[in-house]
Write an enzyme that holds these catalytic residues in place. Structure first.
Site, PDB file in Angstrom:
ATOM      1  N   HIS A 175      33.512  48.106  54.267  1.00 36.01           N
ATOM      2  CA  HIS A 175      32.961  46.826  53.808  1.00 36.01           C
ATOM      3  C   HIS A 175      33.702  46.367  52.539  1.00 36.01           C
ATOM      4  CE1 HIS A 175      30.170  43.851  52.230  1.00 36.01           C
ATOM      5  NE2 HIS A 175      29.725  43.739  53.464  1.00 36.01           N
TER       6      HIS A 175
ATOM      7  N   GLU B 174      35.028  39.457  57.726  1.00 32.90           N
ATOM      8  CA  GLU B 174      34.229  38.933  56.624  1.00 32.90           C
ATOM      9  C   GLU B 174      35.152  38.481  55.490  1.00 32.90           C
ATOM     10  OE1 GLU B 174      29.950  40.594  56.580  1.00 32.90           O
ATOM     11  OE2 GLU B 174      31.238  41.995  55.541  1.00 32.90           O
TER      12      GLU B 174
HETATM   13  P1  PGA Z   1      26.009  37.840  53.279  1.00 35.21           P
HETATM   14  O1  PGA Z   1      26.671  39.277  53.369  1.00 35.21           O
HETATM   15  O2  PGA Z   1      25.400  37.529  54.614  1.00 35.21           O
HETATM   16  O3  PGA Z   1      24.974  37.960  52.204  1.00 35.21           O
HETATM   17  O4  PGA Z   1      27.097  36.868  52.924  1.00 35.21           O
HETATM   18  C1  PGA Z   1      27.417  39.664  54.478  1.00 35.21           C
HETATM   19  C2  PGA Z   1      28.015  41.020  54.241  1.00 35.21           C
HETATM   20  O5  PGA Z   1      28.505  41.270  53.123  1.00 35.21           O
HETATM   21  O6  PGA Z   1      28.004  41.882  55.137  1.00 35.21           O
END
Ligand code: PGA
Length: 224
Positions: free
Chosen positions: A98, A147
């Site tokens: 992540h 992401e």
């Molecule tokens: P968020 O986080 O939905 O709060 O933007 C997503 C993540 O970091 O997995």
């Protein structure tokens, strides 16, 4: 409708008591929602895995469990680490790499490789997070969560990525890997449907809006 897997990434939030409260409220809320074709994966902190697994089992909730990380080592003298065999007792999936771990803990490619290896050795399904289409990825990974850091609600602009950009990145990723592709970054109940139209999208990684049972169930309802 391509959307199948919707992941609640609780990050470093909740206690055993508040996790139970969430699941109790969630149980009531999902009675009014069609979950056909949708799989829910809850990724709580290590310390909450056992509690969540127990409540989900007792209530027979349609929720699978994943961990947010895995040790790069097997069992042994690695103080503070939680290894794949230990995770496997409660979870089927594991998030690896992540952005927050890359940013705050400097996770390297080598470390991610070791973690993927440990996940596979323990029959845990790895979900590899990437920040862009050029980020480290392994060809035979089953799930990739794209992401962009700027879109994550707690850093960057906190503005969800444009659907067209996600589509473009997914097109590039599809050439590199046959992984199922997930999008994450400021997903909420009002924008989720706009991503669901993407043929190549398999699901979502949700942070902030997964923390309250109400916002998460609204989001699930609108994932069509
Ligand atoms: P968020 O986080 O939905 O709060 O933007 C997503 C993540 O970091 O997995």
């Amino acid at each position: 409708m391509n959307t199948k897997l919707i992941i609640a990434n609780w990050k470093s939030h909740k206690t055993a008591a508040s996790a139970r409260e969430f699941l109790e409220e969630f149980e009531m809320l999902i009675q009014n929602i069609s979950l056909e074709g949708k799989e829910i994966l809850l990724c709580p902190s290590f310390s909450l895995l056992a509690t969540c697994a127990e409540v989900i089992k007792n209530k027979n909730l349609p929720i699978k469990i994943g961990a947010q990380d895995i040790s790069a080592f097997g069992k042994g003298a690695y103080t503070g680490e939680v290894n794949g065999e230990q995770i496997k007792e409660f979870a089927e999936y594991v998030i690896i790499g992540h952005s927050e771990r890359k940013r705050y803990l400097n996770e390297s490619e080598e470390l991610l490789r070791q973690k993927i290896d440990q996940a596979k050795k323990n029959n845990l399904i790895p979900i590899l997070c990437i920040q862009d289409e050029n980020d480290f990825l392994e060809a035979d990974i089953p799930y990739i969560a794209y992401e962009p850091p700027t879109a994550i609600s707690t850093f960057g602009t906190g503005k969800a990525e444009e659907v067209e950009n996600v589509e473009e990145v997914f097109a590039t990723l599809s050439q590199k890997s046959s992984a199922k592709l997930l999008y994450g970054g400021s997903v909420d109940s009002s924008n989720i449907a706009s991503y669901c139209v993407l043929e190549s999208l398999y699901g979502f990684l949700v942070g902030g809006k997964s923390l309250e049972a109400r916002s998460f169930s609204e989001l699930l309802k609108n994932a069509v």
